[in-house]
Design an enzyme around this catalytic site. Structure first.
Site, PDB file in Angstrom:
ATOM      1  N   HIS A 123       1.876  -9.797   2.437  1.00  0.00           N
ATOM      2  CA  HIS A 123       3.038 -10.558   2.890  1.00  0.00           C
ATOM      3  C   HIS A 123       3.609 -10.046   4.206  1.00  0.00           C
ATOM      4  CE1 HIS A 123       2.981 -12.283  -1.124  1.00  0.00           C
ATOM      5  NE2 HIS A 123       3.681 -13.265  -0.613  1.00  0.00           N
ATOM      6  N   GLY A 124       3.282  -8.842   4.568  1.00  0.00           N
ATOM      7  CA  GLY A 124       3.776  -8.379   5.854  1.00  0.00           C
ATOM      8  C   GLY A 124       3.585  -6.893   6.005  1.00  0.00           C
TER       9      GLY A 124
END
Lengths: 690, 476
Positions: free
Chosen positions: B326-327
């Protein structure tokens, strides 16, 4: 129906196929067979002759109740050996064992949307199954036990509609009581037929099968077709009318939306786009970008095109209001107080050149004698007005809108910052130290509206202005404090703050200026017709409206009343480095709508010099201010011989040198609460150190 | 270009549909799709569109190699090369900054931190090409011999930039041969409008509430720290709203993707299935971003490299990866592992024990975990994250409730209630009951068309009236 009831009597089981007819007997030993019967149904018009044996499990529940492991357990498929794939909402398991490969389609629980659409109209006909039906499956033992099973007594297994009980099959062994059931309906997919010769040539067969199953792209298609024919054939008659009914809706939907979409598309392409200046937002509409290779590759073309497409929709204002109206339905304000989230404005777009809105030359109505119009237009043309940049309005905490109808008032929520206040006092002390005793230094912290007009029960939601001012004044040494807070507090029932703008009204500035004159010991021109000419601008919707777009604020805009001194004076503007003097006016009468406050001095950046031609008291005042300070200037024109107005944010020379150069006698810091207790205090320090 | 944009809805899409449907030959239709997909992608990434094509070429060739040398070491090399290339691209653009920053912190070095703008959708399309090569290797799909068809799969604009992660095997047959019926188009339109409304009407209007409760990354989460407005209740309300916003934003996007795909004859798998009705955290992840969960499950959880202990080790590996995907930020890793822990506990307890626990306790437990999880998800800087965690449990001396929370809540009460209701499977229930009878089915279908129009007009008006927000999952 008879069939069903009879089978119900059998130990409470509603089963079942005749085991003796089961084809499993004939199949290769290595095949594991599981069949499903749909219950409660009478026989379909025609049996479905299927050469291959399907394996279908359709328990209740939803897809996601089931993990692949569950599934593997249920089917005794090792998820690692074989594999489970979710295909169009169905689990398909592939299992490869020694002699053959099996594809199994498992349809679980709630039907997929597509299935449901197909089945939707079938629900009301009794002949066809709905998805709520119970399903039962029969399982023959796998190969290891194959010899133990006598063909006469197979096991009947009832499936409990509960996956977790999958392992607890209930078994009955009473084929005698069993009545021939209706031919089964198979719901499900095509199953690969095990290769009959598998025993002969194991390894080769394996490979072939492998390719066949995994590699053939026709396989799924074929199965789809067989699926469809299976389902539709028995109820062809019923479906014909039904489908067309469903199709009618589909066609209506497609045509309706299609026409609408294309119509809007055409409108957007053909109709004249909005262009020019938007009053309510104080900026120009986005212009259509011109294509070039470089603008394409730095994404500016696409970004601006997207923006242009939305921004310049014909009748944009109408849509904006409609949108805002819809958003006002989201809730209500319990105490007539609405807190608007901080709105991030893109300053870059707001600062685009708005050449069409350049204020035309002011009429020479004021008594100040202005000669050349060149200089005016020069300064005017550079007067771009825009929403204050975020550094000006600290929107971090948002905007509070209180009151109803004509009392509606928007206020910035003041967040405070004691440490900044301390530093601010410290910085001012340094000025005093450096300038020496001959120059008086004053501090005026201009309160904002929320200091006076916050509802009682919201007081603890905002920082207390008074204590912040006290904090600063206590720490000043040698700097004279001008208590604007108390001066204004006596007049809160007068029109001292704009309701739609974050600035004060000129009247508020008047009371603050009066207090300053008292501290500085200079003459002060009282507010009356002899000293000032009163001018009024109606329909002033200020910055706070611009930020929160509140409907009420628009309905009840401010009246901007300002006072031009009748004395004779002249105004000169310099660049931020105190060069390039240009004569112009003090009041910019054409400032309007959101920028009405810019009537004073036009804009913040430039250094302004106001020389009073009547007053010869040889006092020279330098004001370091933010935008709040602008409104003070007209009331001080008569009190000082010279006034220099500098903005703390746009000052490019050394402040001390400047003060000495203009031979100032007085130095006033007039900044808003947001500036004296926030990051902006650093400008003040930097100006001294330039 | 984003789906929730007038330029896309009223220019790009009509043009694309026109050209697609006036052509009849499948090959030309494919070319139309490729052309529009590349146009779509290069609109946002005029330079990195090259990367997309390179990535397709690499995996196309890998597929061919695997096909030719099936069962031989060369095939293995091709898979490994594909993994290196794809994960390398992903790592280089998405994670190199993060790693160098951390290395700098740990060893107090001062290496230059590369500042790339992550090419849009890179997390999605690299995963798609990986799935293709691995499935080729495992023999689950037939190798695509035609490069243009493969390029069409990779660049297919409905699913290109923000998922769902459509695996090659899902649409393999449809790439080669597909057809669209009028029902498909109708379904596609309805689905697009549903998704658009979810995004524009609900998600975009929840986001300012979150902003006034927490602030955001850009302003350093000022409102979270503000003593005047923050309170314990606000922490939980804010975290819940983050969950709702992400749900409506991302599931709205997925709806649009599925609808667009259907119009062109592709059947994508569902990506969301009312995640908030879940009774266990495991179930939540079988309902939330399904395509990602399945990807990790099939390509990471079940590879038997961990032997018998795979259950525990690979479980945490999967959750680490899910978070990290997700990051490039610690909070996402924490967030992933946070879910990993709960799933680990649930697996230890076993299904049978969980079944015995009363329903409402399970409901409270899951909602609590999920809401708090979204709080972790939201705060990308460690200071804000720490402060949030402490404040949520009242250890920073904040009041339980305050008047500004009351205000924010009542100002948006109907929006929040509607969002909560719609996050439960109410519409499917209505649909099911109404479609089961002929007369109500008629009412249902008619009102469905009316709703389509109403929602489309409303969404369009809001798109014009408000500043545009890109989809949240563009950042990932």
């Amino acid at each position: 129906m008879n069939n069903k009831q009879k089978s119900m009597e059998v130990k409470g089981f509603r089963v079942i196929d005749d085991p003796r007819k089961s084809k499993s007997k004939n199949n290769s030993k290595s095949l594991e067979v599981t069949k499903i019967r749909v219950l409660k149904e009478p026989a379909p018009q025609e049996p479905t002759p299927k050469p291959e044996l399907p394996k279908i499990v359709r328990p209740k529940g939803t897809w996601d109740d089931i993990t692949p492991e569950d599934m593997a357990d249920a089917l005794m498929v090792d998820a690692l050996g074989g594999s489970m794939i979710k295909k169009h909402g169905k689990w398909v398991s592939y299992e490869k064992n020694q002699s053959n490969i099996r594809e199994t389609t498992i349809i679980i629980g709630n039907p997929t949307q597509q299935e449901m659409q197909e089945q939707a109209f079938d629900g009301d006909t009794e002949q066809t199954p709905t998805f709520e039906e119970e399903y039962i499956f029969e399982r023959l033992n796998p190969i290891e036990n194959a010899e133990n099973i006598k063909p006469e007594t197979p096991e009947y297994v009832q499936y409990n509609n509960n996956l977790n009980n999958l392992n607890n099959f209930e078994i009955s062994q009473n084929p005698q009581e069993y009545q021939e059931p209706s031919p089964p309906i198979y719901i499900g997919k095509h199953v690969r037929k095990p290769n009959e010769q598998s025993d002969n040539d194991n390894t080769k067969e394996n490979e072939d099968n492998f390719d066949d199953i995994w590699g053939s792209s026709e396989l799924p298609k074929k199965s789809k077709q067989s699926d469809q024919t299976e389902k539709s054939k028995p109820k062809e008659k019923i479906k014909k009318s039904r489908l067309s009914a469903e199709k009618k809706f589909a066609i209506a939907n497609v045509i309706g939306l299609g026409i609408f979409g294309f119509a809007v598309c055409l409108c957007l392409l053909v109709l004249p786009r909005e262009q020019g200046f938007i009053k309510t937002e104080n900026r120009n509409y986005t212009e259509k970008p011109t294509f070039s290779i470089s603008s394409w590759f730095d994404k500016s073309y696409s970004a601006q095109m997207d923006k242009y497409y939305t921004d310049t929709v014909p009748h944009k204002e109408f849509f904006k209001q409609a949108g805002n109206k819809f958003c006002s339905l989201f809730g209500f304000s319990p105490d007539k107080v609405e807190i608007v989230a901080p709105i991030k404005q893109e300053t870059s777009s707001l600062k685009q050149d708005n050449s069409s809105q350049i204020i035309s030359q002011p009429e020479n109505s004021s008594e100040s004698s202005i000669e050349s119009s060149n200089t005016e237009s020069n300064i005017e043309s550079s007067s771009e007005f825009s929403l204050p940049d975020p550094a000006e309005v600290t929107m971090n905490s948002g905007i509070m809108v209180v009151g109803d109808d004509e009392n509606v008032r928007a206020m910035e929520i003041y967040g405070g910052g004691m440490e900044y206040g301390l530093k601010y006092a410290e910085y001012l002390n340094k000025y005093k130290e450096q300038l020496g005793a001959n120059i008086n230094v004053y501090n005026m912290c201009c309160p904002t509206a929320c200091a006076y007009y916050t509802p009682q029960n919201y007081k603890d939601q905002i920082a207390d202005t008074k204590s912040h001012i006290d904090n600063i004044s206590k720490n000043l040494s040698g700097v004279l404090n001008v208590d604007a807070y108390s001066a204004l507090a006596q007049h809160t029932d007068e029109y001292i703050y704009s309701r739609t703008d974050h600035h004060w009204q000129p009247l508020g500035a008047y009371y603050a200026a009066q207090e300053f004159a008292k501290v500085a010991g200079v003459d002060f021109s009282e507010l009356n017709n002899k000293n000032y000419e009163t001018k009024v601008k109606e329909g002033f919707t200020g910055t706070l409206y611009g930020f929160c777009q509140n409907e009420l604020l628009k309905k009840y805009p401010d009246t901007f009343t300002y006072y031009e001194p009748k004395s004779e004076y002249q105004t000169t503007y310099y660049s931020t480095s105190f060069t390039n003097p240009q004569k112009s006016v003090l009041f910019f009468e054409n400032a309007q709508s959101i920028n009405t406050y810019s009537t004073f001095l036009g804009k913040d950046e430039e250094i302004a010099q106001i020389d009073n031609l009547e007053n010869k008291n040889s006092r020279t005042l330098v004001i370091f201010k933010d935008s709040f300070g602008n409104a003070l200037v007209p009331f001080l024109v008569n009190s000082f011989e010279h006034i220099y107005v500098c903005d703390i944010r746009y000052f490019n020379i050394n402040a001390i040198d400047f003060i000495n150069e203009v031979k100032a006698t007085d130095l006033l810091f007039a900044v808003s609460m947001f500036s004296c207790s926030g990051e902006k205090i650093n400008y003040i320090e930097n100006n001294r150190l330039h | 270009m984003v789906f929730s944009d007038l330029y896309f809805l009223y220019f790009f899409l009509p043009l694309c549909l026109c050209l697609y449907f006036i052509t009849k030959k499948p090959a030309i239709r494919n070319l139309v799709l490729i052309a529009f997909s590349l146009y779509f992608y290069s609109w946002g990434e005029p330079i990195w569109v090259v990367l997309l094509i390179i990535s397709s070429v690499i995996d196309y060739i890998n597929g061919l190699v695997i096909d030719k040398f099936r069962g031989k070491p060369q095939a293995k090399v091709a898979v490994i090369w594909s993994l290196i290339a794809n994960l390398g691209i992903l790592f280089f653009f998405k994670y190199s900054g993060f790693f160098i920053e951390n290395i700098n912190n740990i060893f107090s070095l001062s290496l230059d931190v590369p500042k790339f703008n992550i090419p849009i959708g890179i997390s999605f399309y690299t995963f798609q090409t990986i799935s293709y090569t691995i499935d080729c290797y495992w023999g689950k799909v037939k190798t695509q011999k035609n490069f243009f068809r493969f390029l069409m799969y990779v660049s297919l604009f409905p699913q290109l930039v923000a998922g769902p992660i459509v695996r090659y095997q899902t649409i393999a047959e449809e790439i080669d041969n597909r057809s669209t019926s009028i029902e498909d188009i109708s379904y596609g339109f309805s689905r697009i409008i549903t998704g658009l409304a979810k995004k524009v009407v609900i998600a975009d209007n929840i986001s300012p509430i979150i902003l006034s409760l927490f602030g955001d990354k850009k302003d350093g989460y000022v409102n979270l720290f503000s003593e005047n407005t923050a309170c314990v209740g606000g922490m939980w309300l804010g975290a819940m709203l983050v969950g709702l916003e992400y749900y409506f934003d991302f599931s709205g996007y997925s709806d649009m993707a599925i609808g667009l795909g259907r119009i062109f004859g592709f059947h994508f798998n569902e990506n969301f299935n009312y995640p908030f009705v879940c009774k266990t955290i495991q179930e939540f992840w079988q309902r939330w971003h399904i395509s990602l969960g399945e990807f990790f499950r099939d390509y990471l959880l079940y590879i038997p490299i961990f032997g018998k202990r795979r259950k525990y080790f690979s479980l945490f590996l999967v959750w680490f990866c899910t978070g990290f995907w997700h990051g490039a930020s610690w909070n996402f890793i924490i967030w992933g592992l946070y879910y990993g822990i709960f799933i680990f506990i649930e697996q230890l307890l076993g299904k049978k024990k969980l079944k015995k626990v009363p329903q409402f306790i399970l409901q409270i437990y899951t909602k609590f975990v999920i809401i708090f999880g979204f709080g972790i998800f939201y705060f990308e800087n460690s200071k804000a994250l720490g402060y949030f965690i402490k404040s949520a449990f009242g250890t920073t001396g904040l009041k339980l409730l305050n008047i500004s929370l009351k205000n924010i809540f009542f100002n948006n009460i109907w929006l929040i209630l509607v969002a909560l209701l719609l996050s439960l499977p109410i519409i499917p229930t209505i649909r099911k009951t109404m479609l089961s009878r002929k007369d109500t089915a008629f009412v249902y279908r008619t009102s469905a068309i009316v709703c389509n129009f109403a929602l489309l007009i409303l969404s369009s008006v809001l798109l014009i009236a408000k500043e545009n927000h890109p989809f949240l999952y563009y950042n990932f």
